[in-house]
Write a protein that holds these residues in place. Structure first.
Motif, PDB file in Angstrom:
ATOM      1  N   ARG A  43       0.831  -1.210   0.000  1.00 40.42           N
ATOM      2  CA  ARG A  43       0.000   0.000   0.000  1.00 40.42           C
ATOM      3  C   ARG A  43       0.861   1.253   0.000  1.00 40.42           C
ATOM      4  NH1 ARG A  43      -2.909  -3.262   3.655  1.00 40.42           N
ATOM      5  NH2 ARG A  43      -2.045  -2.147   5.444  1.00 40.42           N
ATOM      6  N   GLU A  48       0.164  -3.646  -5.909  1.00 39.55           N
ATOM      7  CA  GLU A  48      -0.701  -4.767  -5.563  1.00 39.55           C
ATOM      8  C   GLU A  48      -0.102  -6.021  -6.176  1.00 39.55           C
ATOM      9  OE1 GLU A  48      -4.490  -3.643  -7.201  1.00 39.55           O
ATOM     10  OE2 GLU A  48      -3.794  -3.875  -9.252  1.00 39.55           O
ATOM     11  N   GLN A  50      -0.757 -10.579  -6.840  1.00 38.14           N
ATOM     12  CA  GLN A  50      -1.661 -11.722  -6.834  1.00 38.14           C
ATOM     13  C   GLN A  50      -0.940 -13.017  -6.474  1.00 38.14           C
ATOM     14  OE1 GLN A  50      -3.686 -12.562 -10.564  1.00 38.14           O
ATOM     15  NE2 GLN A  50      -5.329 -13.617  -9.495  1.00 38.14           N
ATOM     16  N   THR A  69      -3.887 -15.284  -4.892  1.00 37.38           N
ATOM     17  CA  THR A  69      -5.152 -14.765  -4.394  1.00 37.38           C
ATOM     18  C   THR A  69      -6.117 -14.711  -5.575  1.00 37.38           C
ATOM     19  OG1 THR A  69      -4.408 -12.490  -4.765  1.00 37.38           O
ATOM     20  CG2 THR A  69      -4.088 -13.406  -2.549  1.00 37.38           C
ATOM     21  N   SER A  71      -7.674 -12.303  -6.892  1.00 41.94           N
ATOM     22  CA  SER A  71      -7.399 -11.149  -7.746  1.00 41.94           C
ATOM     23  C   SER A  71      -6.231 -10.375  -7.149  1.00 41.94           C
ATOM     24  CB  SER A  71      -8.639 -10.247  -7.850  1.00 41.94           C
ATOM     25  OG  SER A  71      -8.985  -9.767  -6.566  1.00 41.94           O
ATOM     26  N   THR A  73      -4.302  -7.719  -5.127  1.00 42.48           N
ATOM     27  CA  THR A  73      -4.725  -7.082  -3.879  1.00 42.48           C
ATOM     28  C   THR A  73      -3.537  -6.466  -3.160  1.00 42.48           C
ATOM     29  OG1 THR A  73      -5.928  -7.414  -1.815  1.00 42.48           O
ATOM     30  CG2 THR A  73      -4.487  -9.206  -2.512  1.00 42.48           C
ATOM     31  N   GLN A  74      -3.846  -5.531  -2.287  1.00 37.59           N
ATOM     32  CA  GLN A  74      -2.866  -4.974  -1.361  1.00 37.59           C
ATOM     33  C   GLN A  74      -3.405  -5.083   0.062  1.00 37.59           C
ATOM     34  OE1 GLN A  74      -4.007  -0.318  -1.936  1.00 37.59           O
ATOM     35  NE2 GLN A  74      -2.201  -0.979  -2.980  1.00 37.59           N
ATOM     36  N   ASP A  75      -4.434  -5.900   0.233  1.00 36.89           N
ATOM     37  CA  ASP A  75      -5.060  -6.150   1.526  1.00 36.89           C
ATOM     38  C   ASP A  75      -4.457  -7.418   2.130  1.00 36.89           C
ATOM     39  OD1 ASP A  75      -6.739  -6.112   3.698  1.00 36.89           O
ATOM     40  OD2 ASP A  75      -8.536  -6.689   2.598  1.00 36.89           O
ATOM     41  N   PRO A  78      -6.615 -11.586   2.198  1.00 40.09           N
ATOM     42  CA  PRO A  78      -6.437 -12.711   1.267  1.00 40.09           C
ATOM     43  C   PRO A  78      -5.081 -13.409   1.438  1.00 40.09           C
ATOM     44  CG  PRO A  78      -7.252 -10.779   0.093  1.00 40.09           C
ATOM     45  CD  PRO A  78      -6.890 -10.333   1.469  1.00 40.09           C
ATOM     46  N   GLU A 117     -15.683  -8.065 -10.202  1.00 39.43           N
ATOM     47  CA  GLU A 117     -15.485  -7.951  -8.768  1.00 39.43           C
ATOM     48  C   GLU A 117     -15.663  -6.497  -8.346  1.00 39.43           C
ATOM     49  OE1 GLU A 117     -11.814  -8.654  -5.793  1.00 39.43           O
ATOM     50  OE2 GLU A 117     -12.226 -10.253  -7.193  1.00 39.43           O
ATOM     51  N   GLN A 124     -10.661  -0.851   1.902  1.00 44.31           N
ATOM     52  CA  GLN A 124      -9.643   0.132   1.532  1.00 44.31           C
ATOM     53  C   GLN A 124      -9.634   1.302   2.516  1.00 44.31           C
ATOM     54  OE1 GLN A 124      -7.376  -0.345  -0.884  1.00 44.31           O
ATOM     55  NE2 GLN A 124      -6.398   1.496  -0.172  1.00 44.31           N
TER      56      GLN A 124
END
Length: 170
Positions: A43, A48, A50, A69, A71, A73-75, A78, A117, A124
């Motif tokens: 972040r 990001e 996958q 993952t 898709s 992501t930067q979270d 997952p 999605e 976020q």
């Protein structure tokens, strides 16, 4: 002299565990801690990923592998699911000496929207708020409850660390 630092090819964090750790809850806490660190760096660099490398070093070698993952992501959630998968399916209770979580294919965030999605706006906003608090008051001042048992050892920067560009972590 070259002054431009290229984008990172991977972003990872690892930590040495107490030798021969077999406590699944403690190992899981270490993996969650590393996944939070990787997600926060993604972040911060507006990246990001996958494909993630999740690994635990045992006396016989590394356990884990490359996982994806659903898709980009930067979270961290997952990535934490991938960590749980590795612990449930790959780890057989051997003593663990080190854990590692690495984003293997970072790319610029938001360069292509997912077709089917919905953008997780609430997640976020939570991540942005948590990152702002942690930037102001120190890393992991605000952290998920699952990290209550995280390692109390100081974070050490590897020798490959560069004092400028994307690799700046402290």
């Amino acid at each position: 002299m070259r002054t431009i630092v290229s984008a990172p090819r991977s972003i990872g964090h690892g930590k040495v565990t107490p030798p021969g750790t077999r406590d699944a809850q403690l190992i899981h806490a270490y993996l969650l801690h590393m996944s939070e660190r990787v997600a926060a760096r993604l972040r911060r660099c507006d990246l990001e990923a996958q494909c993630y490398g999740i690994g635990m070093r045992t006396r016989l070698g590394w356990v884990g592998g490359r996982l994806r993952t659903p898709s980009f992501t930067q979270d961290s959630r997952p990535v934490q699911a991938l960590c749980r998968h590795v612990m449930q399916r790959e780890w057989q209770g051997e003593g663990v000496y080190q854990v590692q979580v690495t984003a293997l294919d970072p790319r610029q965030a938001g360069c292509q929207a997912e077709l089917f999605e919905a953008v997780p706006a609430k997640a976020q906003m939570i991540n942005n708020t948590m990152d702002a608090i942690n930037r102001r008051y120190g890393a992991f001042t605000l952290a998920p409850g699952s990290l209550l048992n995280r390692s109390a050892t100081p974070d050490v920067i590897s020798p490959a660390w560069k004092p400028s560009g994307h690799r700046r972590t402290v």
